[in-house]
Scaffold this motif. Structure first.
Motif, PDB file in Angstrom:
ATOM      1  N   GLU A  59     -16.651  55.200  34.212  1.00 53.55           N
ATOM      2  CA  GLU A  59     -17.851  56.034  34.288  1.00 53.55           C
ATOM      3  C   GLU A  59     -18.118  56.752  32.966  1.00 53.55           C
ATOM      4  N   LYS A  60     -17.037  57.105  32.245  1.00 49.81           N
ATOM      5  CA  LYS A  60     -17.185  57.911  31.038  1.00 49.81           C
ATOM      6  C   LYS A  60     -16.782  57.188  29.760  1.00 49.81           C
ATOM      7  N   HIS A  61     -16.078  56.057  29.884  1.00 47.48           N
ATOM      8  CA  HIS A  61     -15.485  55.446  28.703  1.00 47.48           C
ATOM      9  C   HIS A  61     -15.845  53.963  28.605  1.00 47.48           C
ATOM     10  N   LEU A  62     -15.823  53.481  27.362  1.00 54.85           N
ATOM     11  CA  LEU A  62     -16.055  52.070  27.074  1.00 54.85           C
ATOM     12  C   LEU A  62     -14.930  51.632  26.144  1.00 54.85           C
ATOM     13  N   PHE A  82      -5.161  28.450  10.130  1.00 51.99           N
ATOM     14  CA  PHE A  82      -5.022  28.921  11.507  1.00 51.99           C
ATOM     15  C   PHE A  82      -5.955  28.196  12.476  1.00 51.99           C
ATOM     16  N   GLY A  83      -6.696  27.221  11.991  1.00 50.99           N
ATOM     17  CA  GLY A  83      -7.551  26.436  12.865  1.00 50.99           C
ATOM     18  C   GLY A  83      -8.692  27.224  13.475  1.00 50.99           C
ATOM     19  N   VAL A  84      -9.271  28.127  12.703  1.00 48.62           N
ATOM     20  CA  VAL A  84     -10.377  28.949  13.207  1.00 48.62           C
ATOM     21  C   VAL A  84     -11.687  28.189  13.045  1.00 48.62           C
ATOM     22  N   THR A  85     -12.343  27.931  14.151  1.00 54.91           N
ATOM     23  CA  THR A  85     -13.642  27.255  14.113  1.00 54.91           C
ATOM     24  C   THR A  85     -14.762  28.135  14.657  1.00 54.91           C
ATOM     25  N   GLU A  86     -14.408  29.321  15.132  1.00 56.05           N
ATOM     26  CA  GLU A  86     -15.408  30.263  15.640  1.00 56.05           C
ATOM     27  C   GLU A  86     -14.917  31.676  15.394  1.00 56.05           C
ATOM     28  N   GLU A  87     -15.792  32.519  14.828  1.00 56.26           N
ATOM     29  CA  GLU A  87     -15.451  33.924  14.641  1.00 56.26           C
ATOM     30  C   GLU A  87     -16.045  34.756  15.784  1.00 56.26           C
ATOM     31  N   SER A  88     -15.980  36.079  15.649  1.00 59.20           N
ATOM     32  CA  SER A  88     -16.319  36.957  16.768  1.00 59.20           C
ATOM     33  C   SER A  88     -17.816  37.067  17.040  1.00 59.20           C
ATOM     34  N   PHE A  89     -18.126  37.258  18.322  1.00 61.21           N
ATOM     35  CA  PHE A  89     -19.472  37.582  18.770  1.00 61.21           C
ATOM     36  C   PHE A  89     -19.430  38.857  19.610  1.00 61.21           C
ATOM     37  N   ILE A  90     -18.547  39.779  19.252  1.00 59.23           N
ATOM     38  CA  ILE A  90     -18.375  40.994  20.048  1.00 59.23           C
ATOM     39  C   ILE A  90     -19.638  41.852  20.022  1.00 59.23           C
ATOM     40  N   ALA A  91     -20.195  42.068  18.837  1.00 60.60           N
ATOM     41  CA  ALA A  91     -21.409  42.894  18.743  1.00 60.60           C
ATOM     42  C   ALA A  91     -22.541  42.289  19.547  1.00 60.60           C
ATOM     43  N   GLU A  92     -22.679  40.965  19.478  1.00 66.73           N
ATOM     44  CA  GLU A  92     -23.744  40.290  20.230  1.00 66.73           C
ATOM     45  C   GLU A  92     -23.520  40.411  21.732  1.00 66.73           C
ATOM     46  N   ASP A  93     -22.269  40.256  22.166  1.00 64.70           N
ATOM     47  CA  ASP A  93     -21.987  40.365  23.596  1.00 64.70           C
ATOM     48  C   ASP A  93     -22.197  41.789  24.095  1.00 64.70           C
ATOM     49  N   LEU A  94     -21.798  42.772  23.298  1.00 68.97           N
ATOM     50  CA  LEU A  94     -22.049  44.161  23.679  1.00 68.97           C
ATOM     51  C   LEU A  94     -23.541  44.423  23.817  1.00 68.97           C
ATOM     52  N   GLN A  95     -24.324  43.868  22.907  1.00 68.10           N
ATOM     53  CA  GLN A  95     -25.771  44.057  22.954  1.00 68.10           C
ATOM     54  C   GLN A  95     -26.359  43.478  24.236  1.00 68.10           C
ATOM     55  N   LYS A  96     -25.858  42.316  24.653  1.00 67.97           N
ATOM     56  CA  LYS A  96     -26.325  41.711  25.896  1.00 67.97           C
ATOM     57  C   LYS A  96     -26.043  42.609  27.103  1.00 67.97           C
ATOM     58  N   PHE A  99     -24.966  47.695  25.128  1.00 65.89           N
ATOM     59  CA  PHE A  99     -24.140  48.596  24.329  1.00 65.89           C
ATOM     60  C   PHE A  99     -24.175  48.193  22.862  1.00 65.89           C
ATOM     61  N   THR A 100     -23.603  49.062  22.023  1.00 64.30           N
ATOM     62  CA  THR A 100     -23.389  48.756  20.620  1.00 64.30           C
ATOM     63  C   THR A 100     -21.934  49.015  20.275  1.00 64.30           C
ATOM     64  N   CYS A 101     -21.512  48.592  19.099  1.00 62.45           N
ATOM     65  CA  CYS A 101     -20.136  48.844  18.659  1.00 62.45           C
ATOM     66  C   CYS A 101     -19.855  50.340  18.539  1.00 62.45           C
ATOM     67  N   SER A 130     -14.922  50.519   9.341  1.00 61.73           N
ATOM     68  CA  SER A 130     -14.522  50.382  10.740  1.00 61.73           C
ATOM     69  C   SER A 130     -15.617  49.710  11.554  1.00 61.73           C
ATOM     70  N   ALA A 131     -15.233  48.733  12.377  1.00 55.57           N
ATOM     71  CA  ALA A 131     -16.205  48.055  13.240  1.00 55.57           C
ATOM     72  C   ALA A 131     -16.583  48.907  14.443  1.00 55.57           C
ATOM     73  N   PHE A 132     -15.693  49.844  14.839  1.00 53.42           N
ATOM     74  CA  PHE A 132     -15.930  50.713  15.996  1.00 53.42           C
ATOM     75  C   PHE A 132     -15.690  52.154  15.549  1.00 53.42           C
ATOM     76  N   PRO A 133     -16.618  52.719  14.802  1.00 54.64           N
ATOM     77  CA  PRO A 133     -16.370  53.973  14.097  1.00 54.64           C
ATOM     78  C   PRO A 133     -16.133  55.188  14.986  1.00 54.64           C
ATOM     79  N   ASN A 134     -16.567  55.133  16.235  1.00 61.40           N
ATOM     80  CA  ASN A 134     -16.425  56.290  17.122  1.00 61.40           C
ATOM     81  C   ASN A 134     -15.260  56.165  18.094  1.00 61.40           C
ATOM     82  N   ALA A 135     -14.463  55.108  17.932  1.00 60.69           N
ATOM     83  CA  ALA A 135     -13.366  54.861  18.864  1.00 60.69           C
ATOM     84  C   ALA A 135     -12.061  55.477  18.382  1.00 60.69           C
TER      85      ALA A 135
END
Length: 285
Positions: A59-62, A82-96, A99-101, A130-135
């Motif tokens: 209710e109060k936290h994310l 490291f076989g990385v073929t995809e990077e993060s979509f966290i900001a995009e998923d939060l937006q959906k 929310f924001t970062c 920082s990607a999540f400056p308020n955390a």
């Protein structure tokens, strides 16, 4: 995005990126003939894996559990290695989700290896921040100390760029810490000396996130531990303890790396009695 409700807690898996690591390293001394029956192999003896954080809403936290592989934090050589073929979509998923970062209030780190922590920092025009400056970022004291002073083995995964720009946000704990009501981090060691497990409780529901002690559903056998583990006997002991706890309490067990399952419930015989599959499972090359 797959979701799970634990009491009043809502859990959503975000897209944190992927990697493809050597199957033998991921299953340690287990013969290939055995582990390939549990988890498929792709090109070059590698297995497909996710690096997907869990978003926990109250209710109060994310909150986030771990932070994904990030964007622009690995050069092309590291991506190949490291076989990385995809990077993060966290900001995009939060937006959906509306929310924001900047809305993230807590990040709980199971440990600080690059594939869990790189998403805590972002890089723009060569400048890191920082990607999540308020955390507030929670991590075990042992893990945080080793992150900043890695040894000859751990320096390959504990990178200065992943801690230097978020250090003012970090809060450490020793044995365990109830981050918010119903969300507790427990130091375990094993995979790394400072590794932690995160337990979510709500009403009669429990979710145990074992981090890299249980990277995929195929690691259910307590003896199947990674060659990457710094203290394999500790990993085995902690797996015994936490799997027994999950079985006894009919708890969900969630995954950060599994390319096919988000979470499962096992009975005392080790049979799956409930499951949440990843909507878009990895393709095997």
């Amino acid at each position: 995005m797959e979701t799970l409700t634990i009491g009043e807690l809502k859990v959503t898996w975000l897209r944190g990126g992927n990697n493809h690591l050597d199957g033998g390293a991921m299953f340690g001394v287990v013969p290939k003939e055995l582990w390939t029956k549990k988890y498929p192999i792709s090109e070059g003896n590698r297995i497909p894996m996710r690096t997907d954080p869990l978003l926990v809403q109250t209710e109060k936290h994310l909150m986030l559990i771990d932070a994904g592989i990030g964007n622009g934090m690995l050069d092309e050589k590291k991506k190949r290695h490291f076989g990385v073929t995809e990077e993060s979509f966290i900001a995009e998923d939060l937006q959906k989700l509306g929310f924001t970062c900047e809305d993230i209030t807590h990040v709980i780190m199971t440990h600080l290896h690059f594939d869990h922590v790189s998403g805590l920092t972002k890089c723009s025009n060569g400048h890191f921040s920082s990607a999540f400056p308020n955390a507030r970022i929670f991590v075990s004291e042992i893990e945080w100390n080793e992150m900043r002073n890695p040894n000859i083995r751990s320096k390959n995964t504990y990178w200065k760029q992943n801690w230097e720009f978020i250090q003012h946000q970090v809060i450490t704990f020793s044995d365990k810490d109830e981050i918010v009501p119903g969300v507790t981090a427990h130091h375990t060691g094993g995979h790394s000396d400072g590794h932690a497990v995160v337990v979510l409780k709500g009403n009669n529901d429990i979710l145990v996130h074992m981090g890299d002690l249980l990277p995929t559903h195929a690691h259910q056998n307590v003896l199947w531990v990674m060659a990457y583990d710094d203290y394999p006997m500790t990993s085995i002991e902690q797996k015994q303890q936490w799997l027994a706890y999950a079985y006894e309490n009919q708890a969900w067990l969630s995954f950060y790396h599994d390319a096919f399952y988000r979470a499962v419930k096992w009975d005392n015989k080790g049979e799956i009695v409930d499951e949440i599959k990843r909507m878009h499972s990895a393709s095997i090359q």
